[in-house]
Design an enzyme around this catalytic site. Structure first.
Site, PDB file in Angstrom:
ATOM      1  N   THR A  35       0.866  -1.347  -0.016  1.00  0.00           N
ATOM      2  CA  THR A  35      -0.003   0.166  -0.080  1.00  0.00           C
ATOM      3  C   THR A  35       0.746   1.142  -0.141  1.00  0.00           C
ATOM      4  OG1 THR A  35      -0.074  -0.112   2.373  1.00  0.00           O
ATOM      5  CG2 THR A  35      -2.058  -1.228   1.231  1.00  0.00           C
ATOM      6  N   ASP A  51       8.360  -8.059   3.594  1.00  0.00           N
ATOM      7  CA  ASP A  51       7.498  -8.468   4.667  1.00  0.00           C
ATOM      8  C   ASP A  51       8.418  -8.385   5.726  1.00  0.00           C
ATOM      9  OD1 ASP A  51       5.207  -8.570   2.934  1.00  0.00           O
ATOM     10  OD2 ASP A  51       5.168 -10.738   3.019  1.00  0.00           O
ATOM     11  N   PHE A  71       5.180   0.773  12.087  1.00  0.00           N
ATOM     12  CA  PHE A  71       4.121   1.457  11.359  1.00  0.00           C
ATOM     13  C   PHE A  71       3.336   0.347  10.370  1.00  0.00           C
ATOM     14  CE2 PHE A  71       7.156   4.842  12.071  1.00  0.00           C
ATOM     15  CZ  PHE A  71       6.201   5.902  12.906  1.00  0.00           C
ATOM     16  N   TYR A 139      -9.960  -4.141  12.739  1.00  0.00           N
ATOM     17  CA  TYR A 139      -8.600  -3.411  12.780  1.00  0.00           C
ATOM     18  C   TYR A 139      -8.571  -2.879  14.060  1.00  0.00           C
ATOM     19  CZ  TYR A 139      -5.802   0.774  12.190  1.00  0.00           C
ATOM     20  OH  TYR A 139      -4.892   1.947  12.346  1.00  0.00           O
ATOM     21  N   LYS A 143      -5.310  -3.834  16.857  1.00  0.00           N
ATOM     22  CA  LYS A 143      -4.221  -2.863  17.474  1.00  0.00           C
ATOM     23  C   LYS A 143      -4.296  -2.991  18.905  1.00  0.00           C
ATOM     24  CE  LYS A 143      -2.498  -0.468  13.875  1.00  0.00           C
ATOM     25  NZ  LYS A 143      -1.074  -0.126  13.487  1.00  0.00           N
ATOM     26  N   PHE A 167      -5.665   9.914  16.310  1.00  0.00           N
ATOM     27  CA  PHE A 167      -6.931  10.174  16.130  1.00  0.00           C
ATOM     28  C   PHE A 167      -7.161  10.437  14.110  1.00  0.00           C
ATOM     29  CE2 PHE A 167      -7.644  10.116  20.293  1.00  0.00           C
ATOM     30  CZ  PHE A 167      -8.835   9.808  20.450  1.00  0.00           C
ATOM     31  N   LEU A 186     -11.262  11.781   5.288  1.00  0.00           N
ATOM     32  CA  LEU A 186     -12.145  12.767   4.296  1.00  0.00           C
ATOM     33  C   LEU A 186     -11.415  13.846   3.676  1.00  0.00           C
ATOM     34  CD1 LEU A 186     -15.190  14.149   4.321  1.00  0.00           C
ATOM     35  CD2 LEU A 186     -14.481  15.182   6.543  1.00  0.00           C
ATOM     36  N   ALA A 278     -23.618   2.885   9.263  1.00  0.00           N
ATOM     37  CA  ALA A 278     -23.700   2.428  10.695  1.00  0.00           C
ATOM     38  C   ALA A 278     -22.308   2.357  11.326  1.00  0.00           C
ATOM     39  CB  ALA A 278     -23.866   0.817  10.615  1.00  0.00           C
ATOM     40  N   GLY A 279     -22.195   2.660  12.719  1.00  0.00           N
ATOM     41  CA  GLY A 279     -20.978   2.689  13.516  1.00  0.00           C
ATOM     42  C   GLY A 279     -20.198   4.069  13.308  1.00  0.00           C
TER      43      GLY A 279
END
Length: 327
Positions: A35, A51, A71, A139, A143, A167, A186, A278-279
């Site tokens: 990614t 990896d 990370f 997820y 963690k 956050f 966002l 939802a959530g």
């Protein structure tokens, strides 16, 4: 010092690696580029593609490393609910392999990239480190499980460690910013509309119990986040596992973010109302008083326009290369 940074081809990891190099440290990076972007890895870092689970023991055996910044992880909330087995394997399994390699080769300083998703949907704000952890997705659960594992390694083996629960990370640091094939955050999604890569931005619910009806989130600048990682590394103590929230302590609504992006970019950025997801809690705001009090950290770039401006400077420089998977 000689430092290993896993996942430093990703957004946060690459910024932190750059800051560590600027501070004079010798940085080695492991990333499988699943990614991440190869160009995000700082030029002065030694880069090893692969990896972490396969390479951690070999790499840590090759030299006298002083610390690890971890990370590398899968981090898509929706995907974590669809293929949980991959998240347990790649997040928890890989970290356990890394912890064992650190123990074998006596590397006793760890900074771990954790998440506010460990708290789930708290009923009271702001969220402190004493807020009960109740993750609502795989997820966040992986963690939190890693945090428990780190605590046990600290107690049993004298590991010095800090977990940082982020956050909403945003902004950019020079030539390093958010540039993912699958984007869920966002601010970069809104900026994709300004770039012409999306027709509009969806507002999921406009009837929330907030001043303008849209959800409120706490945004932290990625450069402030990187500073916290350096402080954690410098202050880790043997046998202790410290956990800190990282946020600005302020909240901005979806409408406020969209409007800030319009002002910064000069684009209209059409917004479309959509049903609630939802959530989605109405409000998530961090208390970072603990890390401020214990390590002296404080966010310096909390203004929304500053965060958006830095993100836009990075995104607009990418031009047609940005978010190529969308076309």
């Amino acid at each position: 010092m000689k430092l290993l940074v896993t996942g430093a081809a990703g957004y946060v990891g690459s910024v932190c690696a750059a800051i560590l190099i600027e501070a004079g440290h010798d940085v080695t990076v492991i990333d499988n580029l699943t990614t991440g972007n190869r160009e995000a890895v700082p030029a002065d870092a030694e880069f090893i593609e692969g990896d972490v689970a396969d390479l951690a023991d070999e790499v840590l055996a090759s030299g006298n490393f002083d610390a690890v910044f971890h990370f590398a992880a899968r981090s898509l909330v929706g995907e974590s609910m669809e293929v949980p087995e991959e998240y347990w394997r790649d997040n928890v399994g890989t970290t356990l392999t890394l912890l064992e390699a650190m123990r074998t080769h006596e590397v006793k300083n760890l900074v771990f990239s954790s998440t506010a998703a460990t708290y789930g949907e708290p009923e009271t704000m702001p969220i402190t480190e004493e807020t009960p952890t109740a993750p609502t997705n795989t997820y966040g659960a992986t963690k939190l499980s890693i945090d428990y594992a780190i605590t046990s390694y600290c107690r049993a083996h004298g590991l010095a460690a800090t977990s940082l629960r982020y956050f909403n990370v945003a902004g950019a640091y020079g030539d390093i910013g958010e540039n993912r094939e699958i984007e869920t955050h966002l601010i970069p999604l809104v900026l994709q509309v300004a770039l012409g890569h999306r027709e509009n931005i969806k507002m999921f619910g406009t009837d929330w119990p907030t001043p303008d009806g849209t959800p409120i989130r706490d945004y932290i600048h990625v450069r402030d986040l990187a500073d916290a990682h350096v402080l954690a590394f410098e202050n880790n103590a043997p046998g202790e596992h410290r956990i800190y929230n990282l946020g600005s302590g302020d909240g901005y609504s979806v409408r406020q973010v969209i409007e800030a992006c319009r002002e910064v970019t000069g684009h209209e950025i059409p917004a479309e109302e959509a049903p609630r997801r939802a959530g989605d809690p109405p409000t998530l705001i961090a208390s970072s008083e603990k890390i401020m009090r214990e390590l002296g950290w404080s966010p310096k770039r909390t203004d929304l326009h500053t965060i958006v401006s830095d993100a836009w400077a990075f995104t607009s420089r990418l031009g047609d290369k940005a978010h190529s998977a969308l076309r």
